[in-house]
Structures are given as structure tokens and as C-alpha cells.
Motif scaffolding. Structure first.
Motif, PDB file in Angstrom:
ATOM      1  N   GLN A 182       0.830  -1.204   0.000  1.00 31.77           N
ATOM      2  CA  GLN A 182       0.000   0.000   0.000  1.00 31.77           C
ATOM      3  C   GLN A 182       0.865   1.255   0.000  1.00 31.77           C
ATOM      4  O   GLN A 182       0.633   2.184  -0.783  1.00 31.77           O
ATOM      5  CB  GLN A 182      -0.921  -0.003   1.224  1.00 31.77           C
ATOM      6  CG  GLN A 182      -2.025  -1.039   1.181  1.00 31.77           C
ATOM      7  CD  GLN A 182      -2.773  -1.158   2.494  1.00 31.77           C
ATOM      8  OE1 GLN A 182      -2.422  -0.503   3.478  1.00 31.77           O
ATOM      9  NE2 GLN A 182      -3.794  -2.003   2.522  1.00 31.77           N
ATOM     10  N   ASP A 183       1.868   1.277   0.879  1.00 34.85           N
ATOM     11  CA  ASP A 183       2.743   2.448   0.963  1.00 34.85           C
ATOM     12  C   ASP A 183       3.523   2.641  -0.338  1.00 34.85           C
ATOM     13  O   ASP A 183       3.670   3.769  -0.821  1.00 34.85           O
ATOM     14  CB  ASP A 183       3.721   2.283   2.128  1.00 34.85           C
ATOM     15  CG  ASP A 183       3.053   2.447   3.479  1.00 34.85           C
ATOM     16  OD1 ASP A 183       1.921   2.971   3.520  1.00 34.85           O
ATOM     17  OD2 ASP A 183       3.661   2.051   4.483  1.00 34.85           O
ATOM     18  N   HIS A 184       4.003   1.541  -0.897  1.00 37.14           N
ATOM     19  CA  HIS A 184       4.771   1.606  -2.144  1.00 37.14           C
ATOM     20  C   HIS A 184       3.934   2.231  -3.258  1.00 37.14           C
ATOM     21  O   HIS A 184       4.400   3.122  -3.981  1.00 37.14           O
ATOM     22  CB  HIS A 184       5.209   0.197  -2.528  1.00 37.14           C
ATOM     23  CG  HIS A 184       6.026   0.119  -3.770  1.00 37.14           C
ATOM     24  ND1 HIS A 184       7.405   0.154  -3.774  1.00 37.14           N
ATOM     25  CD2 HIS A 184       5.672   0.014  -5.087  1.00 37.14           C
ATOM     26  CE1 HIS A 184       7.866   0.068  -5.006  1.00 37.14           C
ATOM     27  NE2 HIS A 184       6.830  -0.014  -5.831  1.00 37.14           N
ATOM     28  N   LEU A 185       2.697   1.782  -3.388  1.00 38.45           N
ATOM     29  CA  LEU A 185       1.829   2.291  -4.446  1.00 38.45           C
ATOM     30  C   LEU A 185       1.366   3.712  -4.156  1.00 38.45           C
ATOM     31  O   LEU A 185       1.300   4.556  -5.063  1.00 38.45           O
ATOM     32  CB  LEU A 185       0.629   1.360  -4.624  1.00 38.45           C
ATOM     33  CG  LEU A 185       0.963  -0.036  -5.172  1.00 38.45           C
ATOM     34  CD1 LEU A 185      -0.216  -0.982  -4.984  1.00 38.45           C
ATOM     35  CD2 LEU A 185       1.349   0.034  -6.650  1.00 38.45           C
ATOM     36  N   ASN A 186       1.042   4.000  -2.893  1.00 43.75           N
ATOM     37  CA  ASN A 186       0.600   5.350  -2.545  1.00 43.75           C
ATOM     38  C   ASN A 186       1.682   6.388  -2.829  1.00 43.75           C
ATOM     39  O   ASN A 186       1.384   7.526  -3.213  1.00 43.75           O
ATOM     40  CB  ASN A 186       0.198   5.415  -1.068  1.00 43.75           C
ATOM     41  CG  ASN A 186      -1.228   4.956  -0.842  1.00 43.75           C
ATOM     42  OD1 ASN A 186      -2.011   4.853  -1.778  1.00 43.75           O
ATOM     43  ND2 ASN A 186      -1.570   4.662   0.404  1.00 43.75           N
ATOM     44  N   ASN A 187       2.933   6.010  -2.663  1.00 38.04           N
ATOM     45  CA  ASN A 187       4.031   6.937  -2.908  1.00 38.04           C
ATOM     46  C   ASN A 187       4.416   7.033  -4.382  1.00 38.04           C
ATOM     47  O   ASN A 187       5.317   7.795  -4.739  1.00 38.04           O
ATOM     48  CB  ASN A 187       5.248   6.525  -2.075  1.00 38.04           C
ATOM     49  CG  ASN A 187       5.041   6.790  -0.602  1.00 38.04           C
ATOM     50  OD1 ASN A 187       4.421   7.776  -0.221  1.00 38.04           O
ATOM     51  ND2 ASN A 187       5.547   5.901   0.243  1.00 38.04           N
ATOM     52  N   MET A 188       3.720   6.237  -5.231  1.00 37.30           N
ATOM     53  CA  MET A 188       3.953   6.263  -6.683  1.00 37.30           C
ATOM     54  C   MET A 188       5.431   6.016  -6.997  1.00 37.30           C
ATOM     55  O   MET A 188       6.019   6.630  -7.905  1.00 37.30           O
ATOM     56  CB  MET A 188       3.455   7.582  -7.284  1.00 37.30           C
ATOM     57  CG  MET A 188       1.993   7.859  -6.954  1.00 37.30           C
ATOM     58  SD  MET A 188       1.360   9.396  -7.672  1.00 37.30           S
ATOM     59  CE  MET A 188      -0.159   9.586  -6.719  1.00 37.30           C
ATOM     60  N   THR A 189       6.003   5.083  -6.255  1.00 36.24           N
ATOM     61  CA  THR A 189       7.429   4.796  -6.329  1.00 36.24           C
ATOM     62  C   THR A 189       7.872   4.372  -7.718  1.00 36.24           C
ATOM     63  O   THR A 189       9.007   4.637  -8.130  1.00 36.24           O
ATOM     64  CB  THR A 189       7.783   3.700  -5.301  1.00 36.24           C
ATOM     65  OG1 THR A 189       7.287   4.106  -4.009  1.00 36.24           O
ATOM     66  CG2 THR A 189       9.262   3.446  -5.230  1.00 36.24           C
ATOM     67  N   ASP A 190       6.980   3.716  -8.460  1.00 40.43           N
ATOM     68  CA  ASP A 190       7.347   3.166  -9.768  1.00 40.43           C
ATOM     69  C   ASP A 190       7.171   4.148 -10.915  1.00 40.43           C
ATOM     70  O   ASP A 190       7.459   3.802 -12.066  1.00 40.43           O
ATOM     71  CB  ASP A 190       6.497   1.920 -10.055  1.00 40.43           C
ATOM     72  CG  ASP A 190       6.744   0.819  -9.040  1.00 40.43           C
ATOM     73  OD1 ASP A 190       7.896   0.365  -8.946  1.00 40.43           O
ATOM     74  OD2 ASP A 190       5.798   0.429  -8.344  1.00 40.43           O
ATOM     75  N   PHE A 191       6.695   5.339 -10.634  1.00 40.96           N
ATOM     76  CA  PHE A 191       6.325   6.271 -11.705  1.00 40.96           C
ATOM     77  C   PHE A 191       7.458   6.482 -12.704  1.00 40.96           C
ATOM     78  O   PHE A 191       7.292   6.298 -13.917  1.00 40.96           O
ATOM     79  CB  PHE A 191       5.880   7.608 -11.110  1.00 40.96           C
ATOM     80  CG  PHE A 191       5.426   8.611 -12.126  1.00 40.96           C
ATOM     81  CD1 PHE A 191       4.120   8.617 -12.589  1.00 40.96           C
ATOM     82  CD2 PHE A 191       6.310   9.562 -12.635  1.00 40.96           C
ATOM     83  CE1 PHE A 191       3.699   9.540 -13.540  1.00 40.96           C
ATOM     84  CE2 PHE A 191       5.894  10.482 -13.579  1.00 40.96           C
ATOM     85  CZ  PHE A 191       4.590  10.472 -14.031  1.00 40.96           C
ATOM     86  N   ASP A 192       8.612   6.869 -12.224  1.00 36.66           N
ATOM     87  CA  ASP A 192       9.729   7.145 -13.128  1.00 36.66           C
ATOM     88  C   ASP A 192      10.321   5.860 -13.700  1.00 36.66           C
ATOM     89  O   ASP A 192      10.717   5.821 -14.869  1.00 36.66           O
ATOM     90  CB  ASP A 192      10.801   7.946 -12.398  1.00 36.66           C
ATOM     91  CG  ASP A 192      10.332   9.346 -12.044  1.00 36.66           C
ATOM     92  OD1 ASP A 192       9.846  10.056 -12.955  1.00 36.66           O
ATOM     93  OD2 ASP A 192      10.422   9.731 -10.867  1.00 36.66           O
ATOM     94  N   ALA A 193      10.356   4.809 -12.885  1.00 31.37           N
ATOM     95  CA  ALA A 193      10.989   3.557 -13.309  1.00 31.37           C
ATOM     96  C   ALA A 193      10.288   2.938 -14.513  1.00 31.37           C
ATOM     97  O   ALA A 193      10.940   2.339 -15.370  1.00 31.37           O
ATOM     98  CB  ALA A 193      11.029   2.561 -12.155  1.00 31.37           C
TER      99      ALA A 193
END
Length: 249
Positions: A182-193
Motif C-alpha cells: 500500500q505504501d509503495h503504491l501510494n508513494n507512486m514509487t514506480d512512476f519514473d521507473a
């Protein structure tokens, strides 16, 4: 990264096409797409992958709600799926390729790949490749997006000329995801990757800090699903464009 064309911000996007069940125009149906084109709206639509690896314009993983049939879309071929009439209407679903041919570049098309970001359902790229094949040779404006970053990533290779986006929301409301996920997705961690260039975020949580951070970066923010002029007015204080249903903006 391929930027989202300005046309996706210039006109509202009809959610699952311009559908109206009372008029027999069912969500994601060819008629809903034709109605959106006739009104000059952009189109947001959903795609599932069939057993034979084709992209079908259809929202649910299961058939029951929309066709009255049993089972999963992925257990049926495209030929089988396009023979099942949509409940409440008089036509079946269509392939993404056929819908794009019908739209013919007259309005922008935003394609959501239906793949969920759960840890126990790894994405193998089959849906992404099906969408890329349907887009091959299409001269109109089209962009792709998904809740699942792993489903979007293969499109960077398969369709490098199309903008990619992440569909986002407050993932802490989804109990099937672990707190870490949940935290990983909420922080949009993958956006740039994954090479994303825009987000499409739930209108109920546009206040979230990561959304505001994306906005500050100049990332286009779309929002869903707007159901009234009042909701649109509130959402557009943050969002750059709306995906709407149930009224005409």
C-alpha cells in the motif's frame, strides 16, 4: 518517457465511453464509443486479455455482471467473447483493434489495462503485448494506463511512442494489499521507473501528498470518476482533466 498529448487535457474523457443503460448503451460497448465520438468527448475504456491473447474492450475479469455468462474473460477466446451480448443492450463487446478502427482518430483514446497490483498475481506482459499489437499502425491519439506498474512497464518496450500512465488512488483502503505494498503504491514509487508521464487518480483522494507532488512536478493529473458539475469543479482545483459519467460536462 513519452509525454501525454495535450489533447487528453483539452476535452473531458467519457468513462467507459458515453454509456447510458436506460437507452441501451452499455459501458465499453461499441455504441458507447460511437456516442462519445459524436459528442466530441475523449474516450476512456478498459481492456482484458482473452484466452487467445487478444485485447477485448471489457471492464470486469468475470463475465457475470455484463453478459450473464459464467467464468473469466481469460478463459474465452476473442471470437467467443464477441458473441456474448452485453446485458441491457443489443450488441456484444468488441476487440480493442475494432474499437480503434471505429474511432478512427477522431478523439483521443485512453486505454486502461485491467491488471491489479496484488503481490500474488505477477504480470507476464500478455495484456500489454495484446494492447501494443492493437495499437500498431493506429494513427490516432492513444495512451495507456494501469493500476499495476508491472503491467504498464512492458508497454514501454512494446509501444514506445504511446504515453504511459499510472492509475492511482488511496491504496490503504484495499485490504488485499499488504501495508508495505500500500505504501509503495501510494508513494507512486514506480512512476519514473516504468516511464510514466501522467497519473489518473481517484477524485476522492486528490488531496494526497504524492498527487500534489506530481502536480508540482508538472505531471498531468487526470481524475476519475466525476458524476456531477459540482464534483468536476472541485476536482479541477487539482486535476488537469476529468473522466466523467452520468452527465454531460
Amino acid at each position: 518517457m513519452t509525454a501525454l498529448p495535450q489533447a487528453f487535457l483539452d476535452r473531458p474523457l467519457a468513462h467507459r465511453g458515453l454509456h447510458d443503460e436506460r437507452a441501451g448503451i452499455i459501458e465499453n460497448s461499441p455504441s458507447a464509443m460511437a456516442a462519445a465520438v459524436a459528442h466530441g468527448y475523449g474516450i476512456e475504456l478498459d481492456v482484458q486479455v482473452t484466452r487467445d491473447g487478444e485485447a477485448l474492450v471489457f471492464h470486469d475479469a468475470r463475465l457475470e455482471r455484463l453478459t450473464g455468462q459464467d467464468g473469466l474473460v481469460r478463459d474465452h477466446t476473442l471470437a467467443e467473447m464477441t458473441r456474448f451480448p452485453l446485458l441491457g443492450g443489443d450488441e456484444p463487446s468488441a476487440s480493442l483493434r475494432d474499437v480503434l478502427e471505429m474511432v478512427g482518430g477522431r478523439v483521443p483514446v485512453l486505454i486502461e489495462l485491467k491488471s491489479q497490483p496484488s503481490e500474488d498475481a505477477p504480470e507476464d506482459g500478455t495484456l500489454a503485448r495484446a494492447v501494443a499489437r492493437a495499437l500498431s499502425g493506429y494513427d490516432g491519439l492513444a495512451a495507456t494506463m494501469c493500476f499495476n506498474p508491472q503491467a504498464v512497464a512492458p508497454l514501454r518496450e512494446a509501444a514506445p511512442d504511446r504515453a504511459l500512465g499510472l492509475v492511482t488512488e488511496d491504496f490503504s483502503t484495499l485490504p488485499y494489499l499488504s501495508a508495505a505494498r500500500q505504501d509503495h503504491l501510494n508513494n507512486m514509487t514506480d512512476f519514473d521507473a516504468v516511464g510514466a508521464s501522467f497519473i489518473s487518480h481517484d477524485c476522492k483522494s486528490l488531496h494526497m501528498a504524492p498527487v500534489q507532488s506530481m502536480k508540482a512536478r508538472g505531471v498531468p493529473v487526470l481524475t476519475w470518476t466525476i458524476k456531477s458539475p459540482e464534483d468536476a469543479q472541485a476536482a479541477l482545483k487539482t486535476a488537469d482533466n476529468i473522466t466523467f459519467e452520468g452527465y454531460l460536462p
